[in-house]
Design a protein around this motif. Sequence first.
Motif, short mmCIF file in Angstrom:
data_model
loop_
_atom_site.label_atom_id
_atom_site.label_comp_id
_atom_site.label_asym_id
_atom_site.label_seq_id
_atom_site.Cartn_x
_atom_site.Cartn_y
_atom_site.Cartn_z
N VAL A 194 -8.46 -8.93 0.18
CA VAL A 194 -8.23 -7.56 0.62
C VAL A 194 -9.56 -6.83 0.48
O VAL A 194 -10.08 -6.70 -0.63
N LEU A 210 1.11 -5.37 -1.93
CA LEU A 210 1.28 -6.65 -1.25
C LEU A 210 1.72 -7.73 -2.22
O LEU A 210 2.63 -8.53 -1.93
N GLU A 329 -6.69 -15.82 5.56
CA GLU A 329 -6.37 -14.60 6.30
C GLU A 329 -6.95 -13.44 5.50
O GLU A 329 -7.14 -13.55 4.28
N VAL A 331 -6.98 -9.00 4.82
CA VAL A 331 -6.33 -7.70 4.99
C VAL A 331 -7.42 -6.64 4.89
O VAL A 331 -8.13 -6.57 3.88
N ALA A 363 -6.48 -10.86 11.49
CA ALA A 363 -6.41 -9.93 10.36
C ALA A 363 -5.26 -8.95 10.51
O ALA A 363 -4.73 -8.73 11.61
N VAL A 364 -4.88 -8.35 9.38
CA VAL A 364 -3.89 -7.27 9.33
C VAL A 364 -4.57 -6.05 8.72
O VAL A 364 -5.21 -6.16 7.67
N ALA A 366 -4.18 -2.48 6.94
CA ALA A 366 -3.28 -1.60 6.21
C ALA A 366 -3.86 -0.19 6.27
O ALA A 366 -4.92 0.09 5.70
N LEU A 424 4.24 -5.47 5.42
CA LEU A 424 2.88 -6.01 5.28
C LEU A 424 2.93 -7.44 4.76
O LEU A 424 2.20 -8.32 5.25
N VAL A 428 1.58 -10.81 6.73
CA VAL A 428 0.56 -11.66 6.11
C VAL A 428 1.04 -13.11 6.03
O VAL A 428 0.31 -14.05 6.35
#
Length: 437
Positions: A194, A210, A329, A331, A363-364, A366, A424, A428
Amino acid sequence: MADKPEEPERGALAPTDEELTLTPSETLRIAVDLPPAPPREVPADEAAVAIDDVPVDPGFVASPTEPTTTSVAIVASRLATGPTPTTETSGTTPAQPAAADVPPPAARDGVSRRDRLRGETSPQPESAAMLTADRLLEVNRKTRPGPEGTWQRFVYNTTFHGVNLGDSAKVRARKELDHRIQKQFEGGARFVPVLTRKGGVGKTTVTTLLGMALASAREDRIVAIDANPDRGTLSERVPKQTRATVRDVVHKAASIGGFTDFSALVSRDETRLDILASDTDPLLSEAFDENDYNVVADLAARFYSIVLTDCGTGIVHSVMRATLQRADEIVIVSGGSVDEARLASETLTWLEANGYGELVSNAVVALNTATQGTNLVKLEEIESHFRSRVREIVRIPYDPQLAAGSVVSWKNLKPLTQLSARTLAALVVEGLPAERD
């Protein structure tokens, strides 16, 4: 020349040699009616073949000095049990089997659910994750769980468990989200950093939410590592149960033989999320480099399924390279102001320029809407910008408990905050590979 004798009528007997004399230049024609031959029946164990039509040019005759060859594919019919026979000559490639003869993926990889119900076993060894309750339990009046929901539960109890209306729509949505979060993994731990270029946008808060959402829904172990090169505050978001830090893990790495030894160095909250704190002494925190992170990450990968990493402020410190090399991955955390959104976008640009384009596309983001200036900014425009660069975007709403910057209690969070954190977590998990060597 003698007159040509008349031809006998159809079906009449032809004259004998003594009665008929022909010269060499004359032709005798005799028509005979024969009954049609009965069709030949092909035995069941004999495979029929079909030869594709090959166009023939009657005016073309191959030259003796330039021989030619022609390959004709002979495809076995459905009666054939062996491999597809082919007839080929030099200079040609083998004919491909017909698409109808290729077994479906379920037949090649294993048995289907219907085959399992018939008692057939899979040719490949099954993992323990396949022994699910849905597969093993027979659904009937006794094994079907009672419904959730006020009206559904009332009807169920009033009829002495005779009428089961099923769960309410709200409960079904919650269970569907749980099912997405509970995706099973094989082949080692998954690493999810993150990060962002700017501090103070709620990166540690997002890491905590998360991790709690994952730990509350999953049955395996989840750990969050505070890899902030400065003094991190991740351990302050859960009740502190130990004073150990990442530095202690590095020093005791050789003596850590099992999960019991490692669990003595982490703090665990009510959701079963484990937190590994960073160094509190600024002089020691500078010494935590990428080699130390690799030691901690190797140990965490032995005992946990998902490893979250709070990367701290910035993206160019010494630990970032080791973190991104292990990442499955990422965030990205963005605030709701113009400056925070721009710096988050620049983080994506930096990652793309340094060879992490695949992480960016998966990617995500937030979007923390509790930061300063959120009420003055068009959040839809920020989301539209990030939607063109990443896979998904999730808004994190304002919550008084999160704004306090202290210990976070999952059960005391607002329902909307819990829903955002669980959404979220589901996004993920869906972006992580299910299998890996």
